[in-house]
Design a protein around this motif. Structure first.
Motif, mmCIF file in Angstrom:
data_model
loop_
_atom_site.group_PDB
_atom_site.id
_atom_site.type_symbol
_atom_site.label_atom_id
_atom_site.label_comp_id
_atom_site.label_asym_id
_atom_site.label_seq_id
_atom_site.Cartn_x
_atom_site.Cartn_y
_atom_site.Cartn_z
ATOM 1 N N TYR A 182 10.938 10.890 -14.280
ATOM 2 C CA TYR A 182 11.783 11.298 -13.160
ATOM 3 C C TYR A 182 13.113 11.898 -13.585
ATOM 4 O O TYR A 182 13.752 12.592 -12.818
ATOM 5 C CB TYR A 182 12.008 10.104 -12.219
ATOM 6 N N ASN B 92 1.731 -0.983 -14.565
ATOM 7 C CA ASN B 92 3.150 -0.712 -14.284
ATOM 8 C C ASN B 92 3.749 0.309 -15.243
ATOM 9 O O ASN B 92 4.857 0.775 -15.020
ATOM 10 C CB ASN B 92 3.979 -2.008 -14.268
ATOM 11 N N ARG C 40 4.499 -0.892 6.368
ATOM 12 C CA ARG C 40 5.306 -1.177 7.546
ATOM 13 C C ARG C 40 4.603 -0.812 8.840
ATOM 14 O O ARG C 40 5.003 -1.239 9.897
ATOM 15 C CB ARG C 40 6.673 -0.495 7.436
ATOM 16 N N CYS D 73 1.626 -4.755 -10.789
ATOM 17 C CA CYS D 73 2.310 -3.586 -11.352
ATOM 18 C C CYS D 73 3.772 -3.612 -10.909
ATOM 19 O O CYS D 73 4.512 -2.671 -11.139
ATOM 20 C CB CYS D 73 1.628 -2.288 -10.940
ATOM 21 N N SER D 74 4.178 -4.698 -10.239
ATOM 22 C CA SER D 74 5.540 -4.766 -9.707
ATOM 23 C C SER D 74 6.537 -5.007 -10.829
ATOM 24 O O SER D 74 6.362 -5.906 -11.640
ATOM 25 C CB SER D 74 5.640 -5.891 -8.683
ATOM 26 N N LEU D 75 7.568 -4.181 -10.863
ATOM 27 C CA LEU D 75 8.611 -4.337 -11.881
ATOM 28 C C LEU D 75 9.784 -5.096 -11.274
ATOM 29 O O LEU D 75 10.131 -4.865 -10.112
ATOM 30 C CB LEU D 75 9.089 -2.954 -12.341
ATOM 31 N N PHE E 225 -0.040 -4.779 3.896
ATOM 32 C CA PHE E 225 1.404 -4.842 3.669
ATOM 33 C C PHE E 225 2.068 -3.475 3.568
ATOM 34 O O PHE E 225 2.736 -3.154 2.582
ATOM 35 C CB PHE E 225 1.726 -5.688 2.422
ATOM 36 N N VAL F 269 4.311 -4.351 -4.689
ATOM 37 C CA VAL F 269 5.457 -4.298 -3.770
ATOM 38 C C VAL F 269 6.742 -4.292 -4.585
ATOM 39 O O VAL F 269 6.738 -4.637 -5.769
ATOM 40 C CB VAL F 269 5.492 -5.515 -2.810
ATOM 41 N N LYS G 232 -0.509 3.392 9.291
ATOM 42 C CA LYS G 232 -0.529 3.935 7.938
ATOM 43 C C LYS G 232 -1.676 3.312 7.140
ATOM 44 O O LYS G 232 -2.408 4.005 6.430
ATOM 45 C CB LYS G 232 0.803 3.659 7.228
ATOM 46 N N ARG H 118 10.335 -8.074 -2.419
ATOM 47 C CA ARG H 118 9.409 -8.449 -1.353
ATOM 48 C C ARG H 118 8.222 -9.285 -1.852
ATOM 49 O O ARG H 118 7.297 -9.567 -1.098
ATOM 50 C CB ARG H 118 8.914 -7.201 -0.621
ATOM 51 N N SER I 229 0.830 -1.212 0.000
ATOM 52 C CA SER I 229 0.000 0.000 0.000
ATOM 53 C C SER I 229 0.862 1.258 0.000
ATOM 54 O O SER I 229 0.674 2.153 0.810
ATOM 55 C CB SER I 229 -0.940 -0.039 1.207
ATOM 56 N N GLY I 230 1.822 1.292 -0.916
ATOM 57 C CA GLY I 230 2.701 2.454 -1.043
ATOM 58 C C GLY I 230 2.204 3.395 -2.119
ATOM 59 O O GLY I 230 0.996 3.631 -2.236
ATOM 60 N N LEU I 231 3.130 3.914 -2.938
ATOM 61 C CA LEU I 231 2.747 4.905 -3.946
ATOM 62 C C LEU I 231 1.696 4.359 -4.906
ATOM 63 O O LEU I 231 0.691 5.020 -5.183
ATOM 64 C CB LEU I 231 3.993 5.340 -4.730
ATOM 65 N N MET I 232 1.923 3.151 -5.419
ATOM 66 C CA MET I 232 0.978 2.582 -6.388
ATOM 67 C C MET I 232 -0.247 1.991 -5.688
ATOM 68 O O MET I 232 -1.376 2.340 -5.996
ATOM 69 C CB MET I 232 1.662 1.496 -7.237
ATOM 70 N N SER J 191 3.032 6.757 -10.609
ATOM 71 C CA SER J 191 1.951 6.917 -9.631
ATOM 72 C C SER J 191 1.467 8.374 -9.549
ATOM 73 O O SER J 191 0.311 8.626 -9.258
ATOM 74 C CB SER J 191 2.402 6.437 -8.257
HETATM 75 N N1 LIG Z 1 5.801 4.290 -8.007
HETATM 76 C C1 LIG Z 1 5.555 4.224 -9.307
HETATM 77 O O1 LIG Z 1 5.300 5.250 -9.955
HETATM 78 C C2 LIG Z 1 5.564 2.881 -10.018
HETATM 79 C C3 LIG Z 1 5.204 2.858 -11.365
HETATM 80 C C4 LIG Z 1 5.157 1.646 -12.025
HETATM 81 C C5 LIG Z 1 5.454 0.473 -11.364
HETATM 82 N N2 LIG Z 1 5.831 0.529 -10.050
HETATM 83 C C6 LIG Z 1 6.150 -0.764 -9.386
HETATM 84 O O2 LIG Z 1 5.131 -0.998 -8.422
HETATM 85 C C7 LIG Z 1 5.679 -1.667 -7.293
HETATM 86 C C8 LIG Z 1 5.370 -0.858 -6.049
HETATM 87 O O3 LIG Z 1 6.007 0.412 -6.186
HETATM 88 P P1 LIG Z 1 5.693 1.627 -5.202
HETATM 89 O O4 LIG Z 1 6.363 2.820 -5.785
HETATM 90 O O5 LIG Z 1 4.240 1.651 -4.876
HETATM 91 O O6 LIG Z 1 6.535 1.154 -3.913
HETATM 92 P P2 LIG Z 1 6.417 1.704 -2.415
HETATM 93 O O7 LIG Z 1 5.818 3.063 -2.420
HETATM 94 O O8 LIG Z 1 7.743 1.488 -1.797
HETATM 95 O O9 LIG Z 1 5.340 0.694 -1.783
HETATM 96 C C9 LIG Z 1 5.656 -0.634 -1.463
HETATM 97 C C10 LIG Z 1 4.797 -1.125 -0.324
HETATM 98 O O10 LIG Z 1 5.491 -2.229 0.301
HETATM 99 C C11 LIG Z 1 5.531 -1.968 1.705
HETATM 100 N N3 LIG Z 1 6.587 -2.635 2.464
HETATM 101 C C12 LIG Z 1 6.348 -3.681 3.307
HETATM 102 N N4 LIG Z 1 7.463 -4.042 3.909
HETATM 103 C C13 LIG Z 1 8.439 -3.209 3.500
HETATM 104 C C14 LIG Z 1 9.810 -3.078 3.819
HETATM 105 N N5 LIG Z 1 10.418 -3.915 4.680
HETATM 106 N N6 LIG Z 1 10.517 -2.106 3.232
HETATM 107 C C15 LIG Z 1 9.937 -1.277 2.340
HETATM 108 N N7 LIG Z 1 8.622 -1.345 2.002
HETATM 109 C C16 LIG Z 1 7.890 -2.301 2.575
HETATM 110 C C17 LIG Z 1 5.643 -0.451 1.790
HETATM 111 O O11 LIG Z 1 5.354 -0.054 3.118
HETATM 112 P P3 LIG Z 1 5.313 1.508 3.542
HETATM 113 O O12 LIG Z 1 3.999 2.009 3.013
HETATM 114 O O13 LIG Z 1 5.360 1.449 5.022
HETATM 115 O O14 LIG Z 1 6.482 2.170 2.883
HETATM 116 C C18 LIG Z 1 4.591 -0.049 0.781
HETATM 117 O O15 LIG Z 1 3.295 -0.156 1.305
HETATM 118 C C19 LIG Z 1 7.188 -1.812 -7.540
HETATM 119 O O16 LIG Z 1 7.440 -3.107 -8.020
HETATM 120 C C20 LIG Z 1 7.470 -0.769 -8.626
HETATM 121 O O17 LIG Z 1 8.551 -1.173 -9.461
HETATM 122 C C21 LIG Z 1 5.876 1.696 -9.357
#
Ligand SMILES: NC(=O)c1ccc[n+]([C@@H]2O[C@H](COP(=O)([O-])OP(=O)(O)OC[C@H]3O[C@@H](n4cnc5c(N)ncnc54)[C@H](OP(=O)(O)O)[C@@H]3O)[C@@H](O)[C@H]2O)c1
Length: 212
Positions: free
Chosen positions: A197, A127, A32, A90-92, A30, A67, A36, A71, A8-11, A131
């Motif tokens: 970016y 993906n 941390r 959407c995980s890369l 999922f 994620v 949150k 992970r 439940s992060g950015l995406m 986000s």
């Molecule tokens: N961001 C983008 O624009 C984008 C675009 C296309 C594809 N993607 C892909 O989508 C996937 C998710 O990306 P995201 O940007 O949403 O990632 P993110 O913001 O880091 O979110 C990941 C999630 O995993 C959780 N998590 C659980 N245990 C963790 C630990 N030990 N350390 C770090 N995080 C942990 C994070 O918790 P917390 O909430 O507590 O941090 C968060 O909820 C990735 O595979 C990425 O390549 C992302």
């Protein structure tokens, strides 16, 4: 639909919020901290709640996997049996420093994921979009000239679910074929990320590229 968010992060946080505001029942999991997840659920409105990965996956009509690649195994283990489930990923498949794909050309992260959960129906979706543009696309509620979003997968029912959710976010879904097409969409996603970016005009350029 009932939608379980694994990550439940950015995406996951943004897409889950949009799904809840479109009328779906969403369980965020999922992150941390439990606080949150609870805040995310409160902000997303009455259709959302916080839970464990197992609670998110149980009874879900669709699961969003969002994620970091490192992970995936951990969250799948916590989610439990995903037999028959529609899993949108959407995980890369990125290295730990998030600088390179660790898989490509002869297979893809989506195909590797499908081999880890052979009884689930994996669709590679969302993906290719940064986000940062998700809320803007959702709030614009365009009827015409919607930005497009590619997706791929091997199961027709799962792809119909993905197409519906892509439409709910505000994109025009473009079916680009079987799951092995993720070999090309995953590197494409990095091109979009590079534009978003690193490029001169940032997310706006990536968005225009998506729309094109
Ligand atoms: N961001 C983008 O624009 C984008 C675009 C296309 C594809 N993607 C892909 O989508 C996937 C998710 O990306 P995201 O940007 O949403 O990632 P993110 O913001 O880091 O979110 C990941 C999630 O995993 C959780 N998590 C659980 N245990 C963790 C630990 N030990 N350390 C770090 N995080 C942990 C994070 O918790 P917390 O909430 O507590 O941090 C968060 O909820 C990735 O595979 C990425 O390549 C992302």
């Amino acid at each position: 639909m009932r939608i379980g968010i694994l990550g439940s992060g950015l995406m996951g946080g943004k897409l889950g919020t949009i799904f809840a505001r479109s009328g779906h029942e969403v369980v965020f999991s999922f992150a941390r901290s439990k606080e949150k997840l609870e805040k995310l659920a409160r902000d997303a409105g009455k259709n959302a709640r916080a839970g464990t990965p197992r609670e998110a996956a149980q009874n879900a009509d669709a699961i969003l996997l969002a994620v970091h690649w490192s992970r995936v195994d951990k969250v799948l283990k916590q989610a439990g049996d995903l037999s028959g489930k529609v899993v949108l990923t959407c995980s890369l498949p990125m290295n730990a420093a998030d600088t390179k794909l660790v898989i490509g050309t002869t297979t893809s992260g989506a195909e590797k994921l499908a081999r880890k959960i052979p009884r689930a129906h994996v669709v590679c979706a969302f993906n290719t979009v940064p986000s940062e543009v998700l809320f803007g696309v959702f709030e614009a509620k365009r009827r015409k000239a919607r930005p497009t979003l590619v997706y791929c997968g091997d199961n027709k029912r799962a792809k119909n679910v993905a197409a519906r959710l892509i439409r709910d976010v505000g994109f025009d879904p473009v079916d680009c074929g079987t799951l092995d097409i993720a070999r090309y969409t995953e590197p494409f996603a990095l091109l979009v990320a590079q534009l978003a970016y690193e490029g001169k005009d940032g997310p706006e350029l990536a968005y225009r590229f998506q729309r094109f």
